[in-house]
Write a protein that holds these residues in place. Structure first.
Motif, PDB file in Angstrom:
ATOM      1  N   UNK A 151     -31.146  13.128  25.032  1.00  0.00           N
ATOM      2  CA  UNK A 151     -32.101  12.148  24.512  1.00  0.00           C
ATOM      3  C   UNK A 151     -33.391  12.880  24.140  1.00  0.00           C
ATOM      4  N   UNK A 152     -33.780  12.860  22.864  1.00  0.00           N
ATOM      5  CA  UNK A 152     -34.997  13.572  22.465  1.00  0.00           C
ATOM      6  C   UNK A 152     -36.261  12.863  22.951  1.00  0.00           C
ATOM      7  N   UNK A 153     -37.278  13.658  23.191  1.00  0.00           N
ATOM      8  CA  UNK A 153     -38.569  13.127  23.634  1.00  0.00           C
ATOM      9  C   UNK A 153     -39.086  12.115  22.631  1.00  0.00           C
ATOM     10  N   UNK A 154     -39.614  11.008  23.141  1.00  0.00           N
ATOM     11  CA  UNK A 154     -40.144   9.938  22.291  1.00  0.00           C
ATOM     12  C   UNK A 154     -39.261   8.713  22.265  1.00  0.00           C
ATOM     13  N   UNK A 155     -37.977   8.895  22.517  1.00  0.00           N
ATOM     14  CA  UNK A 155     -37.065   7.751  22.601  1.00  0.00           C
ATOM     15  C   UNK A 155     -37.295   7.029  23.919  1.00  0.00           C
ATOM     16  N   UNK A 156     -37.630   5.751  23.867  1.00  0.00           N
ATOM     17  CA  UNK A 156     -37.883   5.003  25.098  1.00  0.00           C
ATOM     18  C   UNK A 156     -37.543   3.535  24.896  1.00  0.00           C
ATOM     19  N   UNK A 157     -37.375   2.812  26.016  1.00  0.00           N
ATOM     20  CA  UNK A 157     -37.054   1.394  25.960  1.00  0.00           C
ATOM     21  C   UNK A 157     -35.700   1.135  25.343  1.00  0.00           C
ATOM     22  N   UNK A 158     -34.692   1.899  25.774  1.00  0.00           N
ATOM     23  CA  UNK A 158     -33.382   1.817  25.140  1.00  0.00           C
ATOM     24  C   UNK A 158     -32.276   2.051  26.169  1.00  0.00           C
ATOM     25  N   UNK A 159     -31.189   1.301  26.035  1.00  0.00           N
ATOM     26  CA  UNK A 159     -29.996   1.539  26.849  1.00  0.00           C
ATOM     27  C   UNK A 159     -29.158   2.599  26.163  1.00  0.00           C
ATOM     28  N   UNK A 160     -28.806   3.661  26.902  1.00  0.00           N
ATOM     29  CA  UNK A 160     -27.993   4.724  26.317  1.00  0.00           C
ATOM     30  C   UNK A 160     -26.538   4.640  26.763  1.00  0.00           C
ATOM     31  N   UNK A 161     -26.253   3.863  27.806  1.00  0.00           N
ATOM     32  CA  UNK A 161     -24.872   3.651  28.251  1.00  0.00           C
ATOM     33  C   UNK A 161     -24.789   2.285  28.914  1.00  0.00           C
ATOM     34  N   UNK A 162     -23.662   1.603  28.731  1.00  0.00           N
ATOM     35  CA  UNK A 162     -23.483   0.258  29.266  1.00  0.00           C
ATOM     36  C   UNK A 162     -22.041   0.019  29.709  1.00  0.00           C
TER      37      UNK A 162
END
Length: 216
Positions: A107-118
């Motif tokens: 996950x690159x820096x700056x990516x936030x507020x996100x589900x990456x696995x569910x």
């Protein structure tokens, strides 16, 4: 018995007692599981319905990169859900047994507020669990910390769902980081990628390689 011999014996005993035995290596999360064969047909892509796939997804040298913008459309025209670009593990929905997802994520820096696995599906709510990224910290939904300082590096994700036991376990880089109750039996499946949550950045991206599925 001379004094030098006694001293040597005492020295050896001291040195032996100073070292605790260490295990050669920890158990792998996939030990005891059977691999479930996956092909590209099992890795279904979901992305904003009004853009071409190549505008939100790439697959180069085994690295699958998925990205989305906070103002993108949902994956279906009639869907009330938030923007996403995700891989849905298809053909292996489950409602019993013990199942495990594995993948290496970046996950690159700056990516936030996100589900990456569910894990999609639950008796209570839409999902059994989500791993979300918030400012470099990986969390169970938006509450319990799973791992910190996760930007800009590859890390191995293992998610085990014991349906009959009602338990979800998460390993990061082979180390158990989270254990909790699930949300009841339903028809479920695994997903990974980027799915917008509250407080998201405008641009969200995750990269995945080595996606695998196991079961007991």
């Amino acid at each position: 018995m001379n004094s030098s011999f006694c001293y040597s014996v005492l020295l050896v005993l001291f040195l032996v007692s100073s070292f605790e035995p260490q295990p050669l290596c920890g158990a792998d999360p996939t030990d005891g599981f059977t691999p479930v064969p996956l092909t590209d047909n099992n890795l279904q892509l979901q992305r904003p319905y009004n853009v071409p796939l190549q505008d939100r997804y790439s697959n180069k040298d085994g690295v699958r990169t998925l990205w989305v913008y906070s103002n993108d459309k949902p994956f279906k025209a009639d869907s009330p859900t938030r923007p996403r670009t995700e891989i849905r593990i298809a053909g292996h929905d489950y409602s019993s047994g013990v199942w495990q997802f594995e993948g290496n994520a970046f996950v690159p820096k700056g990516t936030t507020g996100v589900a990456i696995a569910q894990i999609l599906g639950a008796a209570e709510g839409a999902t059994t669990m989500q791993l979300r990224m918030y400012n470099g910290d990986l969390k169970y939904y938006n509450s319990e910390l799973v791992a910190s300082n996760m930007y800009d590096k590859w890390f191995r994700v293992n998610i085990i769902h014991d349906v009959n036991g009602g338990k979800v376990t998460v390993f990061i880089d082979g180390v158990q980081k989270y254990v909790g109750k699930d949300k009841g039996k339903a028809t479920m499946y695994f997903k990974c990628g980027v799915y917008t949550q509250d407080g998201s950045s405008n641009y969200m991206e995750s990269r995945w390689k080595g996606i695998k599925l196991f079961k007991k």
